[in-house]
Design an enzyme around this catalytic site. Sequence first.
Site, short mmCIF file in Angstrom:
data_model
loop_
_atom_site.label_atom_id
_atom_site.label_comp_id
_atom_site.label_asym_id
_atom_site.label_seq_id
_atom_site.Cartn_x
_atom_site.Cartn_y
_atom_site.Cartn_z
N TRP A 19 38.82 35.70 44.94
CA TRP A 19 38.88 36.46 46.19
C TRP A 19 39.38 35.58 47.34
CZ3 TRP A 19 35.26 35.50 50.33
CH2 TRP A 19 35.52 36.28 51.46
N HIS A 20 38.98 34.32 47.37
CA HIS A 20 39.45 33.43 48.43
C HIS A 20 40.95 33.19 48.33
CE1 HIS A 20 35.13 32.29 49.03
NE2 HIS A 20 35.54 32.23 50.27
#
Length: 403
Positions: free
Chosen positions: A332-333
């Site tokens: 997600w990052h």
Amino acid sequence: MLSFEPYGNPTYFAILGVALIPLVIGLLYGRRSRLYETIISIFFLVLTFGGPKWTQGVALIVYISYEVLLTWGYAVYRKQKNSGPIFYLMVILAILPLTIVKVTPAVENGQNSLIGFLGISYLTFRAVQTMMETRDGTLKNFQIMTFLQFMLFFPTISSGPIDRYRRFEHDYRSVPDRDTYLGMIQKGVRYIFVGFLYKFILAYYFGQILLPRLLQMGMQARGGFLDLSWPVLGYMYVYSAYLFFDFAGYSLFAVGTSYLMGIATPMNFKQPWRSPNIKDFWNRWHITLSFWFRDFIYMRLVFWFMKHRVFKNPRTTANVTYIINMLVMGFWHGVTWYYITYGLFHGCALVINDAWLRYKKKHRESVPHNRFTQWFAIFLTANLVCFSFLIFSGFLNQLWFTN
């Protein structure tokens, strides 16, 4: 046209203070003007996504229309049926824009997606959790206009905290009594002033003054084992401090502003550096994000694995799910080796942590627990976290793979 990063400079706060005065006065007299809240929300969204960022503003409008219609459509469908494949399809469609935004830089040589905008991750989390709670039956009274206000609540739109629809709806549809609201004002003002200390003084000192010097020193000291050196160690600790004060400061601004609007947005940080183990750290650090991953990924994966008897041992189920959960957080990052390694590091750390806690429970007589061991556990946890933040920072990528 004026354009500001949320909570980015004193002018933004001056405008914010003036805009909130009528709302504060109304709440003190027991009235909430949803029309005025809508007007100032639109105003601050224009400040954030207008001017030179107009393309992000267009992306936001298209995205919000898409997610609201998707979530509303599923809520209407859920009143009649509860098909698993339809639910999974709707969740996939909900996260599809975020997936495109996150993957595009990895496949387009760093080029950002045209549909990306500040805060798309946190809006996606809000939409997906609402859809999941609708499927579970815990959310029975979906109101499309309230959901729109929930999605576009400007104090938290860019970087959270991640509120829950039912909790937000309760605050949004009610007015706190005068004494309660006076307490919220007191807390909100204090949070904003502490946020100033964190973000504009401490984060500035660590991030703008110390970090560049340590980065240069670390690059110049290359040549030893894995190019590691004392400046790299210093960078690790300074970056960790910067990351905390910068994000905690922003979160305090968002929560403080929410309190002034009569919305008790949950806190994002709770003394994370006092954590005696890595699991406790994730109960204190970026709380709304870690709890979102716990509730909507970890717990649901555990339930699915157990229901389908994928693993015979419940511990194996928990361990595999820890790693999957944290890997998803890493992806997600961003789709880079250091974000993915960061997620894998924390997944493995949680597995080891659980094994250690089980061992301690079985060997209470031989494993001492006193003030010294408590402080040692805090010290060890803090250093493990700082090392993970060194990975997360991307500095090792620069140290090892640039000339």
